[in-house]
Design a protein around this motif. Structure first.
Motif, short mmCIF file in Angstrom:
data_model
loop_
_atom_site.label_atom_id
_atom_site.label_comp_id
_atom_site.label_asym_id
_atom_site.label_seq_id
_atom_site.Cartn_x
_atom_site.Cartn_y
_atom_site.Cartn_z
N ILE A 284 -2.51 1.59 -6.07
CA ILE A 284 -2.47 -0.07 -6.19
C ILE A 284 -2.98 -0.67 -4.90
CG2 ILE A 284 -1.76 -2.31 -7.05
CD1 ILE A 284 -2.30 -0.51 -9.14
N THR A 285 -4.21 -1.35 -4.71
CA THR A 285 -4.31 -2.04 -3.63
C THR A 285 -4.20 -3.41 -3.60
OG1 THR A 285 -5.98 -0.35 -2.93
CG2 THR A 285 -6.12 -2.42 -1.78
N THR A 286 -3.23 -4.02 -2.96
CA THR A 286 -2.94 -5.56 -3.10
C THR A 286 -2.82 -6.24 -1.85
OG1 THR A 286 -1.64 -6.94 -4.58
CG2 THR A 286 -0.51 -5.17 -3.38
N ILE B 24 1.32 2.13 -2.83
CA ILE B 24 0.80 0.89 -2.89
C ILE B 24 -0.06 0.80 -1.35
CG2 ILE B 24 1.38 -1.59 -2.83
CD1 ILE B 24 2.04 -0.18 -5.31
N ARG B 25 -1.05 0.26 -1.35
CA ARG B 25 -1.78 -0.04 -0.17
C ARG B 25 -1.76 -1.52 0.09
NH1 ARG B 25 -6.71 0.53 -0.57
NH2 ARG B 25 -7.39 1.19 1.64
N TYR B 26 -1.52 -2.10 1.02
CA TYR B 26 -1.38 -3.63 1.50
C TYR B 26 -2.56 -3.82 2.36
CZ TYR B 26 3.24 -3.25 -0.61
OH TYR B 26 4.44 -3.16 -1.40
N LEU B 27 -3.60 -5.01 1.97
CA LEU B 27 -4.49 -5.55 2.78
C LEU B 27 -4.07 -6.89 3.16
CD1 LEU B 27 -7.59 -3.70 1.03
CD2 LEU B 27 -6.28 -3.07 2.95
N SER B 28 -3.99 -7.43 4.38
CA SER B 28 -3.55 -8.63 4.45
C SER B 28 -4.55 -9.86 4.25
CB SER B 28 -3.03 -9.02 5.65
OG SER B 28 -3.96 -8.33 6.78
N HIS B 29 -6.03 -9.33 4.34
CA HIS B 29 -6.94 -10.29 4.25
C HIS B 29 -7.12 -10.79 2.77
CE1 HIS B 29 -9.24 -6.66 3.53
NE2 HIS B 29 -9.86 -7.22 2.62
N LEU B 30 -6.39 -10.17 1.83
CA LEU B 30 -6.70 -10.47 0.61
C LEU B 30 -5.79 -11.72 -0.05
CD1 LEU B 30 -6.68 -6.90 -1.02
CD2 LEU B 30 -8.49 -8.31 -0.55
N GLN C 156 7.88 7.95 2.20
CA GLN C 156 7.04 7.06 3.01
C GLN C 156 5.81 7.50 3.23
OE1 GLN C 156 8.94 6.76 6.82
NE2 GLN C 156 10.97 5.97 6.16
N ALA C 157 5.44 8.69 2.75
CA ALA C 157 4.20 9.29 2.73
C ALA C 157 3.46 8.87 1.64
CB ALA C 157 4.21 10.95 2.88
N PRO C 158 1.89 8.73 1.80
CA PRO C 158 1.24 8.17 0.57
C PRO C 158 1.08 9.55 -0.32
CG PRO C 158 -0.12 8.76 2.67
CD PRO C 158 1.18 8.78 2.94
N LEU C 159 0.80 9.45 -1.64
CA LEU C 159 0.52 10.29 -2.58
C LEU C 159 -0.61 11.02 -2.36
CD1 LEU C 159 1.58 11.76 -5.26
CD2 LEU C 159 0.52 9.89 -6.50
N LYS C 160 -0.50 12.48 -2.47
CA LYS C 160 -1.68 13.16 -2.26
C LYS C 160 -1.74 14.35 -3.54
CE LYS C 160 -4.06 14.25 0.96
NZ LYS C 160 -5.30 13.95 1.27
N GLY D 236 -9.10 0.07 5.69
CA GLY D 236 -7.81 0.81 5.81
C GLY D 236 -6.64 -0.13 5.48
N ALA D 237 -5.55 0.39 5.03
CA ALA D 237 -4.22 -0.50 4.60
C ALA D 237 -3.58 -0.83 5.76
CB ALA D 237 -3.37 0.47 3.61
N GLU D 238 -2.87 -2.09 5.65
CA GLU D 238 -1.79 -2.47 6.73
C GLU D 238 -0.76 -1.43 7.10
OE1 GLU D 238 -2.60 -5.02 8.55
OE2 GLU D 238 -4.41 -5.64 7.57
N THR D 239 -0.39 -1.47 8.28
CA THR D 239 0.92 -0.42 8.35
C THR D 239 2.03 -1.31 8.70
OG1 THR D 239 0.38 -0.39 10.78
CG2 THR D 239 -0.62 1.34 9.36
#
Length: 488
Positions: A353-355, A381-387, A440-444, A459-462
């Motif tokens: 999910i990207t949210t 989960i990937r977080y994008l602050s501009h959303l 803490q690592a993303p799913l590969k 890219g996602a926020e860190t």
């Protein structure tokens, strides 16, 4: 210890002389000297050659100067890799076209000389794989085609080629005319042209075909697929998709960002794995697929913020027997708090999910309602602050119980409040949950390097991960569960 080292065949007389002579050195000195021994050279030829097979060919051949032990090992190589540009180890194939070439002026000449050397090379063993990456210039084209012709003469099995500049280089299909090379089983082409004639009879032995951002018309793609009746694996990435994919032996189909002209049909009765990215298709597109086990989907809509429950109903209708499902959502917006679909055979569900950072994740519980027999849930989960300007997710139907869920794996876990809230809900509503793990690592997953991630996405926020003890204290606050909690 001395006997085992001597029998291993290490080709160093100095080393052997020192081993058999009496020594009064302290034991610490002996251990230090043994640690500096060349244990690698003592490995069997088969292991050393397998290591060389994984290197670029220039490096592999250069090992011949190390010692007499290594002098002729490279002659047993079955795979050759030549690259004109210098690329990072983790480059992504779909992003090659956007990368800047190395500014070293001598790089092109080195590549041309390497190709000429390969074309003159005499081999006594079959050639398995040839991997080429070059600019597509006129000088390179000539030597590359000569190298491919030489590889055909030596019974090449796999060809993987990528052109990194905007040229009209055409893959030399005429070298693979009917009956000339029955050993070719794998062909992977990127950013070039492949235009076979109407009566072309080659490629009949191919079991894997990958076409990535090819400069081909719809008719050219159709003619190529018509020649490949024995395909087991087919990758079509950012190409014009043919209207009918009818391959009786196909087991894996990857169809990403393919432009479709009108309706088309996928008829592959032996298919076991499907990865699809594009506009969600009607159920009639997918014909009977009784062997399908794993489906990976990302549906691109006109308004990609809208991911209503009806979309899941469509998916469950298309793939009623799937056992493993991976879904990618961009800023999902679920507005109907009800069971959206029924996946009676689903056992493993993976959600990518990207949210936005402020969004809650409780809506993901709707998938538990939709899959009553699901045993494993994976999330990343990937977080994008501009959303933050988007409305986010609306979901309040948390009054449920899921008796089949046994394992939960949360990847890219930072211990944020919304992540802890989802984990608390699962602990509370899944009484038979055995283990919940936080990584803490993303799913590969296999093939993730080039699949379902368009290169233009941001890219996602860190975030700084929270302490595990803090997460535990928040996780079990007013929640009773016997589940095992693991931090990775």
């Amino acid at each position: 210890m001395e006997k085992s080292v001597a029998e291993s065949g290490a080709d160093s007389n100095v080393f052997m002389d020192k081993m058999v002579q009496p020594s009064h050195e302290p034991s610490s000195c002996k251990k230090r000297r043994l640690c500096n021994c060349d244990w690698v050279s003592g490995l069997p030829d088969e292991i050393l050659v397998s290591i060389l097979d994984k290197m670029d060919s220039k490096t592999a051949v250069s090992t011949s100067i190390l010692s007499r032990r290594w002098r002729h090992l490279w002659r047993f190589l079955q795979s050759f890799y030549f690259s004109e540009p210098i690329l990072p180890d983790n480059y992504c194939r779909v992003r090659i076209e956007q990368m800047v070439r190395c500014s070293n002026e001598n790089r092109n000449q080195h590549f041309v000389e390497s190709m000429r050397w390969f074309s003159r090379l005499k081999r006594e063993t079959p050639l398995r794989r040839l991997n080429l990456m070059f600019s597509g210039s006129t000088e390179c084209t000539e030597v590359v085609n000569s190298a491919i012709a030489s590889a055909v003469d030596h019974g090449i099995e796999e060809v993987d080629m990528a052109v990194i500049e905007n040229t009209m280089y055409e893959f030399p299909w005429w070298l693979f005319s009917s009956g000339s090379n029955p050993s070719l089983t794998t062909l992977c082409l990127s950013f070039c042209k492949l235009s076979v004639p109407l009566k072309f009879g080659g490629f009949s032995s191919l079991t894997k075909l990958a076409l990535i951002r090819m400069r081909m018309s719809l008719k050219e793609t159709h003619l190529v697929l018509r020649c490949c009746r024995n395909l087991v694996t087919l990758h079509l990435i950012d190409v014009l998709a043919v209207r009918i994919i009818q391959l009786p032996k196909l087991k894996e189909l990857i169809l990403l960002w393919s432009l479709r002209l009108g309706e088309y049909r996928i008829d592959t009765p032996a298919l076991q794995r499907l990865e699809y990215c594009g506009e969600m298709l009607p159920a009639s597109t997918f014909q009977s697929m009784p062997s399908l086990e794993h489906v990976s989907l990302q549906c691109m809509f006109d308004d990609y913020h809208e991911c209503h429950a009806e979309r899941l109903e469509n998916i469950s209708t298309c793939f009623p027997y799937v056992r493993s499902l991976l879904l990618r959502y961009e800023i999902p917006k679920v507005v109907k708090p009800r069971t959206p679909a029924v996946f009676l055979s689903l056992k493993v569900l993976t959600l990518k999910i990207t949210t936005k950072p402020s969004d809650n994740l409780l809506w993901m519980a709707m998938f538990l309602n939709a899959a009553p027999y699901m045993e494993t849930l994976r999330t990343t989960i990937r977080y994008l602050s501009h959303l933050d300007s988007h409305n986010g997710v609306v979901w309040d139907d948390v009054d449920f119980q899921h008796d089949s869920l046994k394992n939960v794996e949360m990847y890219n876990f930072m211990g944020r409040d919304n992540e802890i809230g989802l984990a608390r809900l699962l602990l509370d509503r899944a009484p038979n949950l055995r283990c919940i793990s936080f990584n803490q690592a993303p799913l590969k997953e296999e093939g993730d390097d080039h699949q379902l991630v368009p290169p233009t996405w941001p890219g996602a926020e860190t975030f700084v991960p929270r302490d595990g003890q803090f997460v535990l204290s928040k996780l079990f606050e007013n929640v009773s569960s016997s589940s095992r909690v693991v931090f990775i």
